[in-house]
Design an enzyme around this catalytic site. Structure first.
Site, PDB file in Angstrom:
ATOM      1  N   ASN A  91       0.820  -1.218   0.000  1.00 41.22           N
ATOM      2  CA  ASN A  91       0.000   0.000   0.000  1.00 41.22           C
ATOM      3  C   ASN A  91       0.854   1.268   0.000  1.00 41.22           C
ATOM      4  O   ASN A  91       2.083   1.200  -0.063  1.00 41.22           O
ATOM      5  CB  ASN A  91      -1.061  -0.035   1.109  1.00 41.22           C
ATOM      6  N   PHE A  92       0.209   2.430   0.031  1.00 42.67           N
ATOM      7  CA  PHE A  92       0.916   3.699  -0.153  1.00 42.67           C
ATOM      8  C   PHE A  92       1.366   4.327   1.168  1.00 42.67           C
ATOM      9  O   PHE A  92       1.841   5.461   1.187  1.00 42.67           O
ATOM     10  CB  PHE A  92       0.029   4.694  -0.917  1.00 42.67           C
ATOM     11  N   GLY A  93       1.147   3.630   2.271  1.00 44.38           N
ATOM     12  CA  GLY A  93       1.721   4.090   3.544  1.00 44.38           C
ATOM     13  C   GLY A  93       0.989   5.237   4.216  1.00 44.38           C
ATOM     14  O   GLY A  93       1.495   5.812   5.186  1.00 44.38           O
ATOM     15  N   VAL A  94      -0.195   5.579   3.740  1.00 44.27           N
ATOM     16  CA  VAL A  94      -0.983   6.623   4.414  1.00 44.27           C
ATOM     17  C   VAL A  94      -1.516   6.015   5.710  1.00 44.27           C
ATOM     18  O   VAL A  94      -2.166   4.967   5.673  1.00 44.27           O
ATOM     19  CB  VAL A  94      -2.176   7.046   3.522  1.00 44.27           C
ATOM     20  N   VAL A 231      -5.904 -20.964   1.353  1.00 46.41           N
ATOM     21  CA  VAL A 231      -7.017 -21.772   1.844  1.00 46.41           C
ATOM     22  C   VAL A 231      -8.133 -21.814   0.804  1.00 46.41           C
ATOM     23  O   VAL A 231      -8.519 -20.777   0.249  1.00 46.41           O
ATOM     24  CB  VAL A 231      -7.538 -21.190   3.181  1.00 46.41           C
ATOM     25  N   TRP A 508      -8.742   1.379  -3.143  1.00 52.28           N
ATOM     26  CA  TRP A 508      -8.439   0.046  -2.604  1.00 52.28           C
ATOM     27  C   TRP A 508      -8.837  -0.057  -1.123  1.00 52.28           C
ATOM     28  O   TRP A 508      -8.173  -0.687  -0.327  1.00 52.28           O
ATOM     29  CB  TRP A 508      -6.955  -0.298  -2.795  1.00 52.28           C
ATOM     30  N   HIS A 509      -9.967   0.589  -0.798  1.00 52.18           N
ATOM     31  CA  HIS A 509     -10.455   0.577   0.589  1.00 52.18           C
ATOM     32  C   HIS A 509     -11.697  -0.315   0.710  1.00 52.18           C
ATOM     33  O   HIS A 509     -12.631  -0.001   1.450  1.00 52.18           O
ATOM     34  CB  HIS A 509     -10.791   2.012   1.036  1.00 52.18           C
ATOM     35  N   HIS A 553      -8.064   6.292   5.070  1.00 55.79           N
ATOM     36  CA  HIS A 553      -7.456   5.185   4.342  1.00 55.79           C
ATOM     37  C   HIS A 553      -7.506   4.016   5.325  1.00 55.79           C
ATOM     38  O   HIS A 553      -7.284   4.204   6.528  1.00 55.79           O
ATOM     39  CB  HIS A 553      -6.040   5.538   3.930  1.00 55.79           C
TER      40      HIS A 553
END
Ligand SMILES: Cc1cc2nc3c(=O)[nH]c(=O)nc-3n(C[C@H](O)[C@H](O)[C@H](O)COP(=O)(O)OP(=O)(O)OC[C@H]3O[C@@H](n4cnc5c(N)ncnc54)[C@H](O)[C@@H]3O)c2cc1C
Length: 576
Positions: A91-94, A231, A508-509, A553
């Site tokens: 991810n973008f680290g936010v 799985v 992407w949330h 985010h």
């Protein structure tokens, strides 16, 4: 081999379930199954490259949405991280936690105080160590969080904070937004009230990105982690979950609980392949039914964003980023420096950004689309801590632009540009994820129905219009700009919406595909204890269950969701 608990997935949620269970002195036997690999290449943690990791195919399931009717029939990137750390590894680290009211609403919806902000804030402090230091000489008006809202030393294994070095034009850009465009300030965006403009807290520290793998770093001996173990399904004795089977045919026994933390796009898939889901879909693919659960895969929600990119006049900004991005040699040198001690230009450029969460004005609040919302939703949107939109500065757009004027290691084409992202919040559209094969290796079909609701189209248009009118058309901004590189071709509703349709991306949330709800909520797939309704010994703990589209985010929410489930298990099984 039999375990007490089996956790499926090691994203923020799964890792946090494990991290909570690891605190038990009674040493329950825990197995963690992860579809991907170890993700142990150090360079994947380079702070300045956090925007690019998701392009690595072996770390990403590589999903796309189905064609989006209201977004030009485009199939939009729907990435999901694979391997230890899950999506936090790509991810973008936010690192944002959202609004107090999001959690209090969640608690009310499920009738359980454990989900209130005051409980969740305590859990954030157990998971996170917050580093408050900012570069010397910088005015703290955009970054001075109050100690009472954060853990400091003695917090958890996830290190978050500010970059050591900031780009030269970061503060001038924020000054432009606050003084020029009149946006309010907020020096503590993770206090429970995000409204206002801040310097961003990132899931990174000292030039190194943090991921949920950091929570698995010192697990005790009673934990076993198996990578490359995707799985397929859960097996039941009667209606009690007792085993999981991987796609490679391995079986593992769980005497107490199986906890699915495979994320909002894959936990519903495991449920459906196990026989828990909408009857029509299960019967279409001849999957034997364990428990009909019509809302598995429904209620998908997400945030979306568009970029606004402008070329700046030479010398008008203090930015030196194009010189760095324009020289491959300099980037290579910087990488050597970063490998040595985590410092240098790869821990400066695109490592610190500005972030603003804002209310929209009267035009939005008096629109017919707002008026037509249910009263409960209007009340939610009027709460003082709930933003209507988000704006983000310093996105490194040139990496994603297909050709053109941006620097790509060619010094002749250096361009000084600014890039803002404008976000659509509180989307009312409810998408879905559906079975499309009996084969567990085939992903579900993902249809977020972006911009499918009239409110979403109105909120998208007004978010963009208000930012353009206030910031992009302000004198301070206009006088430094040569031209718009990416943006709408006009300010009418039609032109603004057209731009969203052509340029929007998922944030992407993904949230809500196995929603939590109280007794009597017919859409609830799990109860407030994370138990899958209708069966025993099976829980879901990840973004699938979150019943609110949180104003943030979402990695922070995923961490506390997993940790809450872990705490509930410790209590229920008397493990403390
Ligand atoms: C490109 C991108 C950028 C983002 N940027 C940000 C950001 O800057 N800030 C932010 O807050 N959020 C961001 N997010 C969102 C954030 O990362 C997610 O909300 C968060 O990781 C969700 O956590 P989770 O544990 O629910 O699921 P995930 O993190 O997706 O973890 C799911 C895990 O389950 C594993 N898994 C899946 N299927 C199986 C299976 N069948 N068997 C075993 N294991 C399985 C996966 O490999 C993965 O490890 C971003 C996401 C992406 C993809």
């Amino acid at each position: 081999m039999e375990y007490d608990f089996i956790i499926v997935g090691t994203g923020p949620a799964g890792a946090s379930v494990a991290f909570a269970l690891a605190q038990s002195p009674k040493q329950p036997k825990v197995l963690i199954l992860e579809a991907g690999g170890l993700n142990d290449d150090k360079s994947l943690r380079t702070d300045g490259q956090r925007w690019l990791t998701f392009l690595q195919q072996d770390l990403n399931f590589g999903y796309k949405t189905s064609p989006q009717e209201h977004a030009g029939n485009r199939q939009i990137d729907y990435s999901r991280g694979k391997g230890l750390g899950g999506s936090s590894a790509i991810n973008f680290g936010v690192f944002t936690v959202g609004a107090k009211h999001d959690y209090d609403t969640w608690a009310k919806l499920v009738n359980d105080e454990e989900f209130t902000w005051s409980c969740m804030q305590q859990r954030f402090k157990k998971i996170v160590t917050f580093h408050r230091d900012i570069p010397e000489g910088v005015d703290p008006k955009y970054a001075s969080p109050l100690a009472k809202n954060h853990s400091s030393s003695g917090g958890g294994p996830l290190h978050v904070g500010y970059a050591k070095e900031w780009e030269e034009d970061l503060i001038p850009t924020l000054d432009l937004l606050s003084e020029g465009a009149g946006y309010p300030l907020n020096p503590d965006h993770n206090s429970g009230n995000p409204i206002g403009l801040s310097v961003l807290i990132s899931s990174a520290y000292n030039g190194v990105r943090s991921t949920s793998k950091d929570l698995l770093g010192s697990l005790p001996e009673n934990f076993t982690v198996k990578t490359f173990s995707a799985v397929e399904k859960v097996i039941f004795d009667g209606n009690r979950a007792t085993r999981v089977v991987t796609v490679d045919g391995d079986t593992f026994l769980a005497s107490k609980e199986v906890i699915l933390s495979a994320g909002a796009l894959d936990s519903p898939k495991i449920l459906m392949h196990s026989g828990i889901g909408p009857l029509d879909q299960l019967s279409e693919y001849q999957i034997p039914v364990i428990h009909p659960s019509p809302f598995v895969g429904q209620n998908l929600r997400d945030h979306a964003f568009v970029p606004l990119v402008h070329q700046r006049k030479p010398g008008s900004s203090l930015s030196t980023r194009s010189v760095f991005y324009g020289s491959l040699k300099r980037q290579e040198e910087a990488m050597k420096q970063w490998q040595k001690d985590g410092t240098g230009e790869w821990s400066k450029y695109a490592c610190e950004v500005g972030i603003g969460f804002f209310k929209l004005g009267e035009r939005f609040l008096t629109s017919k689309e707002f008026e037509r919302l249910p009263e409960s939703e209007k009340e939610y949107l009027r709460d003082e801590t709930v933003p209507h939109t988000e704006v983000f500065t310093h996105f490194p757009f040139h990496w994603f632009f297909p050709g053109g004027d941006f620097p790509r290691g060619d010094e002749d084409k250096l361009v000084d540009y600014s890039c803002f992202l404008v976000f659509l919040y509180n989307a009312q559209s409810r998408g879905e994820v559906r079975l499309q094969s009996r084969d567990p290796k085939v992903p579900l079909k993902f249809d977020p129905k972006f911009l499918g609701h009239e409110f979403d189209r109105r909120a998208a248009v007004e978010s963009l219009r208000e930012f353009i009118e206030r910031a992009i058309e302000s004198e301070g901004f206009k006088k430094a700009v040569v031209r718009q590189i990416v943006g709408p071709e006009g300010n009418s509703d039609e032109k603004l919406l057209e731009f969203w349709q052509q340029a929007m991306s998922s944030s992407w949330h993904m949230t809500g595909t196995a929603k939590m709800g109280r007794d009597g909520d017919e859409e609830a797939v799990v109860d407030e204890e994370f138990r899958v309704r209708g069966v025993k010994g099976l829980r879901v703990a990840d973004m699938s269950v979150v019943p609110v589209l949180v104003s943030a985010h979402t990695q922070g929410v995923a961490y506390v969701t997993g940790y809450t489930c872990g705490e509930k298990l410790l209590k229920e099984y008397d493990l403390l």
